[in-house]
Design a protein around this motif. Structure first.
Motif, PDB file in Angstrom:
ATOM      1  N   ARG A  37       0.839  -1.204   0.000  1.00  0.00           N
ATOM      2  CA  ARG A  37       0.000   0.000   0.000  1.00  0.00           C
ATOM      3  C   ARG A  37       0.879   1.262   0.000  1.00  0.00           C
ATOM      4  O   ARG A  37       0.606   2.218  -0.714  1.00  0.00           O
ATOM      5  CB  ARG A  37      -0.923  -0.009   1.215  1.00  0.00           C
ATOM      6  N   GLU A  38       1.948   1.248   0.798  1.00  0.00           N
ATOM      7  CA  GLU A  38       2.873   2.392   0.828  1.00  0.00           C
ATOM      8  C   GLU A  38       3.720   2.443  -0.443  1.00  0.00           C
ATOM      9  O   GLU A  38       3.992   3.529  -0.960  1.00  0.00           O
ATOM     10  CB  GLU A  38       3.783   2.302   2.044  1.00  0.00           C
ATOM     11  N   GLN A  39       4.131   1.287  -0.954  1.00  0.00           N
ATOM     12  CA  GLN A  39       4.920   1.246  -2.180  1.00  0.00           C
ATOM     13  C   GLN A  39       4.143   1.840  -3.351  1.00  0.00           C
ATOM     14  O   GLN A  39       4.718   2.429  -4.257  1.00  0.00           O
ATOM     15  CB  GLN A  39       5.351  -0.194  -2.495  1.00  0.00           C
ATOM     16  N   MET A  40       2.819   1.717  -3.288  1.00  0.00           N
ATOM     17  CA  MET A  40       1.943   2.213  -4.343  1.00  0.00           C
ATOM     18  C   MET A  40       1.954   3.742  -4.445  1.00  0.00           C
ATOM     19  O   MET A  40       1.471   4.299  -5.430  1.00  0.00           O
ATOM     20  CB  MET A  40       0.514   1.740  -4.068  1.00  0.00           C
ATOM     21  N   ARG A  65      -6.815  -6.095   0.331  1.00  0.00           N
ATOM     22  CA  ARG A  65      -5.473  -6.610   0.077  1.00  0.00           C
ATOM     23  C   ARG A  65      -4.901  -6.124  -1.246  1.00  0.00           C
ATOM     24  O   ARG A  65      -5.550  -6.186  -2.271  1.00  0.00           O
ATOM     25  CB  ARG A  65      -5.538  -8.124   0.081  1.00  0.00           C
ATOM     26  N   LYS A  66      -3.662  -5.662  -1.188  1.00  0.00           N
ATOM     27  CA  LYS A  66      -2.922  -5.238  -2.378  1.00  0.00           C
ATOM     28  C   LYS A  66      -1.745  -6.196  -2.583  1.00  0.00           C
ATOM     29  O   LYS A  66      -1.159  -6.699  -1.637  1.00  0.00           O
ATOM     30  CB  LYS A  66      -2.376  -3.816  -2.211  1.00  0.00           C
ATOM     31  N   HIS A  67      -1.418  -6.422  -3.860  1.00  0.00           N
ATOM     32  CA  HIS A  67      -0.323  -7.317  -4.226  1.00  0.00           C
ATOM     33  C   HIS A  67       0.614  -6.540  -5.141  1.00  0.00           C
ATOM     34  O   HIS A  67       0.167  -5.702  -5.924  1.00  0.00           O
ATOM     35  CB  HIS A  67      -0.886  -8.546  -4.951  1.00  0.00           C
ATOM     36  N   VAL A  68       1.912  -6.806  -5.055  1.00  0.00           N
ATOM     37  CA  VAL A  68       2.894  -6.100  -5.879  1.00  0.00           C
ATOM     38  C   VAL A  68       3.850  -7.093  -6.522  1.00  0.00           C
ATOM     39  O   VAL A  68       4.202  -8.119  -5.943  1.00  0.00           O
ATOM     40  CB  VAL A  68       3.675  -5.038  -5.054  1.00  0.00           C
ATOM     41  N   GLY A  69       4.236  -6.773  -7.751  1.00  0.00           N
ATOM     42  CA  GLY A  69       5.245  -7.522  -8.490  1.00  0.00           C
ATOM     43  C   GLY A  69       6.053  -6.531  -9.299  1.00  0.00           C
ATOM     44  O   GLY A  69       5.778  -5.326  -9.300  1.00  0.00           O
ATOM     45  N   VAL A  70       7.048  -7.027 -10.022  1.00  0.00           N
ATOM     46  CA  VAL A  70       7.887  -6.148 -10.848  1.00  0.00           C
ATOM     47  C   VAL A  70       7.899  -6.681 -12.275  1.00  0.00           C
ATOM     48  O   VAL A  70       8.055  -7.883 -12.510  1.00  0.00           O
ATOM     49  CB  VAL A  70       9.312  -5.988 -10.268  1.00  0.00           C
ATOM     50  N   TYR A  71       7.712  -5.773 -13.210  1.00  0.00           N
ATOM     51  CA  TYR A  71       7.619  -6.121 -14.627  1.00  0.00           C
ATOM     52  C   TYR A  71       8.998  -6.442 -15.194  1.00  0.00           C
ATOM     53  O   TYR A  71       9.961  -5.707 -14.977  1.00  0.00           O
ATOM     54  CB  TYR A  71       6.990  -4.959 -15.396  1.00  0.00           C
ATOM     55  N   LEU A  72       9.094  -7.570 -15.914  1.00  0.00           N
ATOM     56  CA  LEU A  72      10.353  -7.997 -16.512  1.00  0.00           C
ATOM     57  C   LEU A  72      10.432  -7.671 -17.998  1.00  0.00           C
ATOM     58  O   LEU A  72      11.513  -7.674 -18.572  1.00  0.00           O
ATOM     59  CB  LEU A  72      10.536  -9.508 -16.343  1.00  0.00           C
ATOM     60  N   GLY A  73       9.305  -7.414 -18.619  1.00  0.00           N
ATOM     61  CA  GLY A  73       9.255  -7.249 -20.070  1.00  0.00           C
ATOM     62  C   GLY A  73       8.546  -8.448 -20.671  1.00  0.00           C
ATOM     63  O   GLY A  73       8.325  -9.474 -19.997  1.00  0.00           O
ATOM     64  N   ASN A  74       8.169  -8.342 -21.935  1.00  0.00           N
ATOM     65  CA  ASN A  74       7.552  -9.460 -22.641  1.00  0.00           C
ATOM     66  C   ASN A  74       6.346 -10.045 -21.925  1.00  0.00           C
ATOM     67  O   ASN A  74       6.195 -11.270 -21.868  1.00  0.00           O
ATOM     68  CB  ASN A  74       8.562 -10.573 -22.905  1.00  0.00           C
ATOM     69  N   ASN A  75       5.522  -9.189 -21.325  1.00  0.00           N
ATOM     70  CA  ASN A  75       4.305  -9.666 -20.681  1.00  0.00           C
ATOM     71  C   ASN A  75       4.602 -10.576 -19.486  1.00  0.00           C
ATOM     72  O   ASN A  75       3.816 -11.445 -19.159  1.00  0.00           O
ATOM     73  CB  ASN A  75       3.418 -10.382 -21.731  1.00  0.00           C
ATOM     74  N   GLN A  76       5.745 -10.412 -18.829  1.00  0.00           N
ATOM     75  CA  GLN A  76       6.100 -11.259 -17.701  1.00  0.00           C
ATOM     76  C   GLN A  76       6.466 -10.392 -16.498  1.00  0.00           C
ATOM     77  O   GLN A  76       7.035  -9.321 -16.653  1.00  0.00           O
ATOM     78  CB  GLN A  76       7.274 -12.167 -18.057  1.00  0.00           C
ATOM     79  N   PHE A  77       6.127 -10.903 -15.324  1.00  0.00           N
ATOM     80  CA  PHE A  77       6.531 -10.212 -14.107  1.00  0.00           C
ATOM     81  C   PHE A  77       6.893 -11.238 -13.048  1.00  0.00           C
ATOM     82  O   PHE A  77       6.516 -12.405 -13.130  1.00  0.00           O
ATOM     83  CB  PHE A  77       5.445  -9.244 -13.619  1.00  0.00           C
ATOM     84  N   MET A  78       7.675 -10.801 -12.075  1.00  0.00           N
ATOM     85  CA  MET A  78       8.003 -11.691 -10.959  1.00  0.00           C
ATOM     86  C   MET A  78       7.341 -11.148  -9.710  1.00  0.00           C
ATOM     87  O   MET A  78       7.177  -9.939  -9.538  1.00  0.00           O
ATOM     88  CB  MET A  78       9.507 -11.881 -10.793  1.00  0.00           C
ATOM     89  N   HIS A  79       6.962 -12.087  -8.869  1.00  0.00           N
ATOM     90  CA  HIS A  79       6.236 -11.753  -7.649  1.00  0.00           C
ATOM     91  C   HIS A  79       6.286 -12.965  -6.736  1.00  0.00           C
ATOM     92  O   HIS A  79       6.923 -13.968  -7.055  1.00  0.00           O
ATOM     93  CB  HIS A  79       4.787 -11.362  -7.987  1.00  0.00           C
ATOM     94  N   VAL A  80       5.603 -12.862  -5.616  1.00  0.00           N
ATOM     95  CA  VAL A  80       5.508 -13.990  -4.691  1.00  0.00           C
ATOM     96  C   VAL A  80       4.056 -14.458  -4.694  1.00  0.00           C
ATOM     97  O   VAL A  80       3.162 -13.764  -4.213  1.00  0.00           O
ATOM     98  CB  VAL A  80       5.949 -13.599  -3.262  1.00  0.00           C
TER      99      VAL A  80
END
Length: 173
Positions: free
Chosen positions: A95-98, A123-138
């Motif tokens: 929420r703060e990262q947003m 609930r908010k969820h965060v991930g990071v975009y890698l490119g090519n329609n892909q992201f990493m997250h938990v």
């Protein structure tokens, strides 16, 4: 130990990175269409840092409130990424990262942009975009993973993307 060069550790890091790149076969294409060679080089460094972080944490299980190898949540994973690889302090909660950086349209995503999702009533969820329609997250089910962004589930829950300016990118690892 930070700042100490260990050739054996560097070799192990390179092997982890190569393993992550094998699992992400189209990762090379993230730079397609980048006309500026300096921009392409910076994006390449950024993507390598992101994939190195993925390789370090791959398979670590999800744990709400977790901050370590025995279990980590999404916001801690992203906070750790920015601290360890970019020497940049992000707040602890998604929420703060947003509130960090500037909002970017989903059609303008770049490698390294933070992606935010609403996965529950509060609930908010965060991930990071890698490119090519892909992201990493938990993932709550699979732990640290790389997944496709343009799926019905993630599109339905997508809130916004944020870009955090790191100035001239200099990975700290």
């Amino acid at each position: 130990m930070a700042g100490v060069h260990n050739p054996a550790s560097a070799d192990a890091d390179q092997q982890l990175l190569e393993q992550a790149m094998v699992r992400l076969p189209d990762s090379q294409n993230v730079l397609a269409g980048t006309a500026n060679p300096v921009q392409a080089a910076e994006l390449g460094k950024l993507q390598r840092a992101l994939l190195a972080h993925y390789a370090e944490w791959e398979g670590t299980r999800y744990r709400l409130g977790g901050t370590g190898r025995k279990g980590i949540d999404c916001s801690s994973f992203i906070q750790t990424l920015f601290k360890d690889h970019f020497s940049f302090e992000l707040p602890r909660s998604s929420r703060e990262q947003m509130t960090m950086g500037k909002a970017v349209d989903q059609s303008e995503l770049q490698t390294g942009d933070l992606l935010f999702f609403k996965t529950g009533p509060t609930r908010k969820h965060v991930g990071v975009y890698l490119g090519n329609n892909q992201f990493m997250h938990v993932s709550a089910r699979r732990g640290v993973e790389i997944t496709k962004l343009l799926t019905p589930y993630w599109q339905k829950h997508f809130i916004e993307a944020r870009r955090i300016s790191l100035g001239l990118f200099k990975p700290s690892n």
